[in-house]
Design a protein around this motif. Sequence first.
Motif, PDB file in Angstrom:
ATOM      1  N   ASN A 177      29.632  32.899  27.273  1.00 57.06           N
ATOM      2  CA  ASN A 177      29.045  32.762  28.595  1.00 57.06           C
ATOM      3  C   ASN A 177      30.128  32.686  29.663  1.00 57.06           C
ATOM      4  OD1 ASN A 177      26.549  32.209  30.248  1.00 57.06           O
ATOM      5  ND2 ASN A 177      27.770  30.422  30.776  1.00 57.06           N
ATOM      6  N   TRP A 178      31.191  31.904  29.393  1.00 53.54           N
ATOM      7  CA  TRP A 178      32.295  31.823  30.355  1.00 53.54           C
ATOM      8  C   TRP A 178      32.967  33.172  30.518  1.00 53.54           C
ATOM      9  CZ3 TRP A 178      34.857  27.008  27.679  1.00 53.54           C
ATOM     10  CH2 TRP A 178      33.989  25.923  27.794  1.00 53.54           C
ATOM     11  N   LEU A 179      33.207  33.867  29.417  1.00 60.30           N
ATOM     12  CA  LEU A 179      33.858  35.170  29.484  1.00 60.30           C
ATOM     13  C   LEU A 179      32.998  36.175  30.244  1.00 60.30           C
ATOM     14  CD1 LEU A 179      35.328  35.452  25.894  1.00 60.30           C
ATOM     15  CD2 LEU A 179      36.641  35.344  28.019  1.00 60.30           C
ATOM     16  N   ARG A 180      31.691  36.162  29.922  1.00 62.38           N
ATOM     17  CA  ARG A 180      30.787  37.093  30.603  1.00 62.38           C
ATOM     18  C   ARG A 180      30.770  36.830  32.101  1.00 62.38           C
ATOM     19  NH1 ARG A 180      26.019  36.438  32.720  1.00 62.38           N
ATOM     20  NH2 ARG A 180      25.916  34.313  31.916  1.00 62.38           N
ATOM     21  N   ALA A 181      30.629  35.551  32.469  1.00 63.90           N
ATOM     22  CA  ALA A 181      30.609  35.200  33.889  1.00 63.90           C
ATOM     23  C   ALA A 181      31.921  35.570  34.555  1.00 63.90           C
ATOM     24  CB  ALA A 181      30.328  33.707  34.060  1.00 63.90           C
ATOM     25  N   GLY A 182      33.023  35.357  33.835  1.00 60.50           N
ATOM     26  CA  GLY A 182      34.330  35.680  34.401  1.00 60.50           C
ATOM     27  C   GLY A 182      34.519  37.162  34.630  1.00 60.50           C
ATOM     28  N   VAL A 183      34.153  37.973  33.649  1.00 62.99           N
ATOM     29  CA  VAL A 183      34.316  39.422  33.788  1.00 62.99           C
ATOM     30  C   VAL A 183      33.406  39.968  34.888  1.00 62.99           C
ATOM     31  CG1 VAL A 183      33.965  41.638  32.636  1.00 62.99           C
ATOM     32  CG2 VAL A 183      35.097  39.780  31.430  1.00 62.99           C
ATOM     33  N   LEU A 184      32.156  39.517  34.898  1.00 69.89           N
ATOM     34  CA  LEU A 184      31.234  39.981  35.939  1.00 69.89           C
ATOM     35  C   LEU A 184      31.695  39.529  37.325  1.00 69.89           C
ATOM     36  CD1 LEU A 184      27.763  39.352  34.258  1.00 69.89           C
ATOM     37  CD2 LEU A 184      28.926  41.534  34.598  1.00 69.89           C
ATOM     38  N   GLY A 185      32.194  38.302  37.400  1.00 69.05           N
ATOM     39  CA  GLY A 185      32.677  37.811  38.689  1.00 69.05           C
ATOM     40  C   GLY A 185      33.871  38.586  39.182  1.00 69.05           C
ATOM     41  N   ALA A 186      34.820  38.885  38.289  1.00 72.12           N
ATOM     42  CA  ALA A 186      35.996  39.665  38.677  1.00 72.12           C
ATOM     43  C   ALA A 186      35.602  41.059  39.115  1.00 72.12           C
ATOM     44  CB  ALA A 186      36.981  39.732  37.511  1.00 72.12           C
ATOM     45  N   ASN A 187      34.700  41.671  38.377  1.00 64.46           N
ATOM     46  CA  ASN A 187      34.260  43.017  38.728  1.00 64.46           C
ATOM     47  C   ASN A 187      33.582  43.037  40.096  1.00 64.46           C
ATOM     48  OD1 ASN A 187      33.478  45.877  37.985  1.00 64.46           O
ATOM     49  ND2 ASN A 187      31.463  44.971  38.255  1.00 64.46           N
ATOM     50  N   ASP A 188      32.708  42.070  40.341  1.00 69.92           N
ATOM     51  CA  ASP A 188      32.033  42.012  41.639  1.00 69.92           C
ATOM     52  C   ASP A 188      33.023  41.741  42.767  1.00 69.92           C
ATOM     53  OD1 ASP A 188      29.608  42.534  40.575  1.00 69.92           O
ATOM     54  OD2 ASP A 188      28.843  40.497  40.636  1.00 69.92           O
ATOM     55  N   GLY A 189      34.006  40.866  42.506  1.00 67.07           N
ATOM     56  CA  GLY A 189      35.009  40.584  43.526  1.00 67.07           C
ATOM     57  C   GLY A 189      35.814  41.815  43.880  1.00 67.07           C
ATOM     58  N   ILE A 190      36.221  42.562  42.865  1.00 63.72           N
ATOM     59  CA  ILE A 190      37.001  43.782  43.102  1.00 63.72           C
ATOM     60  C   ILE A 190      36.201  44.789  43.906  1.00 63.72           C
ATOM     61  CG2 ILE A 190      38.062  45.774  41.974  1.00 63.72           C
ATOM     62  CD1 ILE A 190      38.675  43.874  39.588  1.00 63.72           C
ATOM     63  N   VAL A 191      34.998  45.101  43.446  1.00 74.75           N
ATOM     64  CA  VAL A 191      34.208  46.179  44.056  1.00 74.75           C
ATOM     65  C   VAL A 191      33.705  45.796  45.443  1.00 74.75           C
ATOM     66  CG1 VAL A 191      32.132  47.587  43.834  1.00 74.75           C
ATOM     67  CG2 VAL A 191      33.540  47.124  41.824  1.00 74.75           C
ATOM     68  N   SER A 192      33.091  44.600  45.559  1.00 79.53           N
ATOM     69  CA  SER A 192      32.458  44.273  46.832  1.00 79.53           C
ATOM     70  C   SER A 192      33.478  44.084  47.953  1.00 79.53           C
ATOM     71  CB  SER A 192      31.595  43.009  46.684  1.00 79.53           C
ATOM     72  OG  SER A 192      32.380  41.908  46.295  1.00 79.53           O
ATOM     73  N   VAL A 193      34.568  43.361  47.686  1.00 79.18           N
ATOM     74  CA  VAL A 193      35.567  43.146  48.729  1.00 79.18           C
ATOM     75  C   VAL A 193      36.317  44.442  49.029  1.00 79.18           C
ATOM     76  CG1 VAL A 193      37.670  41.900  49.340  1.00 79.18           C
ATOM     77  CG2 VAL A 193      35.787  40.696  48.237  1.00 79.18           C
ATOM     78  N   ALA A 194      36.585  45.239  48.000  1.00 83.16           N
ATOM     79  CA  ALA A 194      37.231  46.531  48.234  1.00 83.16           C
ATOM     80  C   ALA A 194      36.346  47.420  49.104  1.00 83.16           C
ATOM     81  CB  ALA A 194      37.525  47.222  46.904  1.00 83.16           C
ATOM     82  N   ALA A 195      35.063  47.423  48.833  1.00 82.80           N
ATOM     83  CA  ALA A 195      34.144  48.240  49.632  1.00 82.80           C
ATOM     84  C   ALA A 195      34.122  47.769  51.080  1.00 82.80           C
ATOM     85  CB  ALA A 195      32.743  48.173  49.028  1.00 82.80           C
ATOM     86  N   ILE A 196      34.168  46.458  51.284  1.00 82.09           N
ATOM     87  CA  ILE A 196      34.157  45.919  52.649  1.00 82.09           C
ATOM     88  C   ILE A 196      35.411  46.339  53.409  1.00 82.09           C
ATOM     89  CG2 ILE A 196      34.312  43.800  54.005  1.00 82.09           C
ATOM     90  CD1 ILE A 196      32.483  42.483  51.918  1.00 82.09           C
ATOM     91  N   VAL A 197      36.587  46.080  52.813  1.00 80.97           N
ATOM     92  CA  VAL A 197      37.832  46.342  53.550  1.00 80.97           C
ATOM     93  C   VAL A 197      38.066  47.834  53.734  1.00 80.97           C
ATOM     94  CG1 VAL A 197      38.896  44.161  52.880  1.00 80.97           C
ATOM     95  CG2 VAL A 197      39.247  46.176  51.439  1.00 80.97           C
ATOM     96  N   VAL A 198      37.670  48.636  52.762  1.00 80.86           N
ATOM     97  CA  VAL A 198      37.824  50.089  52.898  1.00 80.86           C
ATOM     98  C   VAL A 198      36.880  50.613  53.972  1.00 80.86           C
ATOM     99  CG1 VAL A 198      37.334  52.271  51.733  1.00 80.86           C
ATOM    100  CG2 VAL A 198      38.761  50.576  50.615  1.00 80.86           C
ATOM    101  N   GLY A 199      35.669  50.059  54.011  1.00 75.79           N
ATOM    102  CA  GLY A 199      34.730  50.480  55.050  1.00 75.79           C
ATOM    103  C   GLY A 199      35.239  50.160  56.443  1.00 75.79           C
ATOM    104  N   VAL A 200      35.778  48.951  56.612  1.00 73.75           N
ATOM    105  CA  VAL A 200      36.331  48.581  57.918  1.00 73.75           C
ATOM    106  C   VAL A 200      37.556  49.428  58.238  1.00 73.75           C
ATOM    107  CG1 VAL A 200      37.333  46.704  59.274  1.00 73.75           C
ATOM    108  CG2 VAL A 200      35.438  46.232  57.718  1.00 73.75           C
ATOM    109  N   ALA A 201      38.393  49.698  57.218  1.00 75.07           N
ATOM    110  CA  ALA A 201      39.581  50.526  57.435  1.00 75.07           C
ATOM    111  C   ALA A 201      39.213  51.948  57.826  1.00 75.07           C
ATOM    112  CB  ALA A 201      40.438  50.542  56.165  1.00 75.07           C
ATOM    113  N   GLY A 202      38.048  52.408  57.389  1.00 68.99           N
ATOM    114  CA  GLY A 202      37.598  53.723  57.807  1.00 68.99           C
ATOM    115  C   GLY A 202      37.218  53.772  59.266  1.00 68.99           C
TER     116      GLY A 202
END
Length: 244
Positions: free
Chosen positions: A26-51
Amino acid sequence: MASEQARVPSSHPDEPHQQGLAQRLNWLRAGVLGANDGIVSVAAIVVGVAGATSDIAPILTAGIAGLVGGAISMALGEYVSVSSQSDSERALIAKEKRELAEMPEQELEELAGLYEAKGLTPQTARQVAVELTAHDAVAAHLSAELNIDEGDVVSPWHAAGASALAFTVGAILPMLAILLPPEAWRVPVTFVSVLVALVLTGWISAWIGGSSKPKAILRIAIGGAAALVATYGIGLLLGATGVV
């Protein structure tokens, strides 16, 4: 305790016989999903603003807001979800203990019936039920009836903490990738960094679940790339039309 552990079959070391497996997964699953969401969502935000703009202040502001808001949201969602699961499991455990205390003979017959339904003869099923009840009645019934291990009930606090921490760690990557390079390289560096990180998280998630690594990597990489392209395109459009 040591002698009991020594009697556990060990001919297949890759199979999860050890206790506490649900907690760790459960910890591993939550950790992997959290890292993936952090990478994608924040990257999408900053790239969108940079555009939309090359100014560093709005990019930084949007990235920090996305990081903090996302981490809190991930932790809250994980806490609520796991709390519901653990509350249900604890209620079932309490009910089983109460029934064993109030009607032990009926519970023994029920346990024997469960093993008989699995293919054992009535005599063998009753003998198994008697021996398991003598060893640990609660554990025997939880396993046979509910497929629950009392020591494996997951902690919502652990899951929430792992999810929030992993989201934050994942979000730091696109933040650094968009802020550190020269202006002309911000978006390309972010794209490459994010895709590499997503490949890694896809590999880890497949390793945890024992599934196909290429399929997991492909799914997560395509999804992440699509998110970055979409938000960057929207940012370019808004910047070009003068909306922002």
